[in-house]
Design an enzyme around this catalytic site. Sequence first.
Site, mmCIF file in Angstrom:
data_model
loop_
_atom_site.group_PDB
_atom_site.id
_atom_site.type_symbol
_atom_site.label_atom_id
_atom_site.label_comp_id
_atom_site.label_asym_id
_atom_site.label_seq_id
_atom_site.Cartn_x
_atom_site.Cartn_y
_atom_site.Cartn_z
ATOM 1 N N ARG A 85 -15.602 -10.068 0.510
ATOM 2 C CA ARG A 85 -15.777 -11.670 0.427
ATOM 3 C C ARG A 85 -15.512 -12.232 1.727
ATOM 4 N NH1 ARG A 85 -13.410 -9.878 -4.528
ATOM 5 N NH2 ARG A 85 -11.302 -10.330 -3.744
ATOM 6 N N GLU B 42 0.275 1.028 -2.052
ATOM 7 C CA GLU B 42 1.320 1.486 -2.917
ATOM 8 C C GLU B 42 1.149 2.829 -3.470
ATOM 9 O OE1 GLU B 42 3.774 -0.757 -6.756
ATOM 10 O OE2 GLU B 42 1.829 -1.544 -5.783
#
Length: 177
Positions: free
Chosen positions: A62, A99
């Site tokens: 994007r 993470e």
Amino acid sequence: MNNQINLKEYIREIPDFPKPGILFRDITPLLAEPTAFQEVIDRLTDYYRDKKITAVLAAEARGFIFAAPLALALGARFIPIRKPGKLPFETRAFHYELEYGSDSLEMHTDSIHTDDRVLIVDDLLATGGTISACIELVKHTDAEVVGCAFLIELLFLQARHKMNGCDVFSLIQYDSE
């Protein structure tokens, strides 16, 4: 500039996407309205016009939507940053930890020059992981990161403070999810 379009009116909120508890900010209504899309490019161009940008960089996908027309408006080169194996020429990679795992981004080795003034662009600043990786990728070329520009910034995630000193500019901010 008092007649600016309220860009938030073109952002659709989709609850529980892509998973429960997430409020997704959908930019496709803005992209479908040429006047609003042009307003985004115009505002970003106005902000960066005098900053002597020589290259506009964006990570897929994007970010490409905003970075390519912005690069044209600024008279700068557009540099795509891709996932591994997507660029056909010799690449430089940056590996970073997430993470739960790790990821990599690549760019062509000849895309950034040491005297470049680079603007990094994406549609959304959330946690800042991808943009931080882009900043590090540019730093390995000795070029200067002039700024990081976004359509949307999720202020409550405080990613701006993780941008390694990069000047952050966003057109739309949300204080809470």
